[in-house]
Scaffold this active site. Structure first.
Site, PDB file in Angstrom:
ATOM      1  N   CYS A 166     -64.489 -11.343 -39.594  1.00 54.95           N
ATOM      2  CA  CYS A 166     -63.793 -10.847 -40.785  1.00 54.95           C
ATOM      3  C   CYS A 166     -62.454 -10.217 -40.435  1.00 54.95           C
ATOM      4  CB  CYS A 166     -64.654  -9.826 -41.530  1.00 54.95           C
ATOM      5  SG  CYS A 166     -66.109 -10.593 -42.261  1.00 54.95           S
ATOM      6  N   CYS A 214     -63.771 -14.178 -44.417  1.00 55.67           N
ATOM      7  CA  CYS A 214     -64.076 -12.910 -45.083  1.00 55.67           C
ATOM      8  C   CYS A 214     -62.990 -11.869 -44.856  1.00 55.67           C
ATOM      9  CB  CYS A 214     -65.429 -12.383 -44.611  1.00 55.67           C
ATOM     10  SG  CYS A 214     -65.683 -12.564 -42.840  1.00 55.67           S
TER      11      CYS A 214
END
Ligand code: N1C
Length: 274
Positions: free
Chosen positions: A100, A181
């Protein structure tokens, strides 16, 4: 009285000559078959060896199993008719962990992106993960009625849409984008007429899979030269903004390639330096 038939010397020599020709022909056929077999085998072996060797650089994967899942997608199939879904079993076994806020996408900017990510261990491209690393830069395909892998004379982008290699990149790019993400970055090429081309994998596959709130923002880095062809106001980048899921924050910055090279210095702190 017993009559003994003697063949004339010419007849005997003609017969010997005939036998020799048949033997020579047989030998030739055998040699061609062996050489052909070895070459084909070598093709499979070479790709398999590269695949397994690359796979072993990553820890915790069953590389033989991943090869099997990969191979079944195209072996014995028409190389112009390999579906994107044929690689689903490969995706299922070659799982990877999303990173992420560090995922880096690109379109028509492969070299500059990798030059950047190689030197700085901050951003992660698909090729930095097992999924993209295994086959980066390689060509492969199968053939109907054959159990071999071929690495030459495979159909390319201009030959057919559903070719072995294109379907692969479409599938793995989708998996990479599904895992994106947080804050996502994309390097696009500002030296070409259409930096966000609708036919590119980035536009047609990846961006479509950025869902809010899993993906919170997309920062576009438009890589330019001294005299840029496109800038952040380019119409195709307006299309990109329109395409984005509501809620995803968008930004675009024009950065020269020279500056990106400066940013590539390993001493710089992680994150963008643009
Ligand atoms: O069609 P593109 O670019 O927009 O695809 C790039 C986009 C990236 O964000 C990657 O995540 O899609 C992913 N990707 C690869 O990682 C990749 N490695 C090698 C897509 N394609 C990839 N390749 C090969 O480059 C493959 O053969 C594919 O068709 C090209 C696409 O490059 P592009 O047109 O510059």
């Amino acid at each position: 009285m017993e009559s003994v038939e003697y063949r004339s010397p010419e007849k005997r020599s003609r017969r010997r000559c005939c036998i020799l020709s048949v033997v020579a022909l047989l030998l030739f056929v055998i040699i061609v078959a062996v050489v052909l077999g070895l070459t084909l085998r070598q093709n499979t072996d070479t790709l398999q060896q590269t695949f397994i060797a690359r796979c072993k650089e990553f820890e915790g994967y069953d590389c033989e199993k991943i090869w099997g899942a990969f191979e079944q997608a195209y072996v014995g199939r028409d190389p112009c008719n390999v579906s994107v879904e044929a690689y689903d079993p490969f995706i299922a076994v070659a799982h990877f962990k999303p990173a992420c806020n560090r995922m880096m996408f690109w379109s028509k900017a492969k070299d500059v992106v990798h030059d950047f990510t190689e030197k700085r261990d901050c951003f992660v491209t698909l090729e930095d993960t097992l999924l993209g690393y295994l086959l980066d830069g390689l060509t492969w395909c199968g053939k109907e009625g054959s159990s071999e892998t071929f690495t030459t004379d495979c159909p390319g982008w201009t030959d057919c849409q559903n070719n072995t290699v294109r379907s692969f990149w479409t599938r793995v790019s989708a998996a990479f984008a599904d895992a994106a993400c947080g804050n996502v970055t994309a390097m696009l090429n500002g030296t070409i007429a259409i930096p966000f081309h609708p036919a590119s994998i980035f536009a047609s596959i990846e961006v479509k899979r950025f869902d809010y709130p899993r993906v919170r923002s997309l920062d576009v880095i438009l890589v330019t030269q001294e005299n840029p062809v496109s800038n952040c106001t380019h119409a195709s980048l307006k299309d990109l903004q329109r395409e984005l899921d509501k809620g995803i924050t968008y930004s675009c910055k024009e950065v020269t390639e020279a500056h990106i090279h400066e940013c590539s210095s390993p001493e710089k702190p992680c994150g963008g330096c643009w």
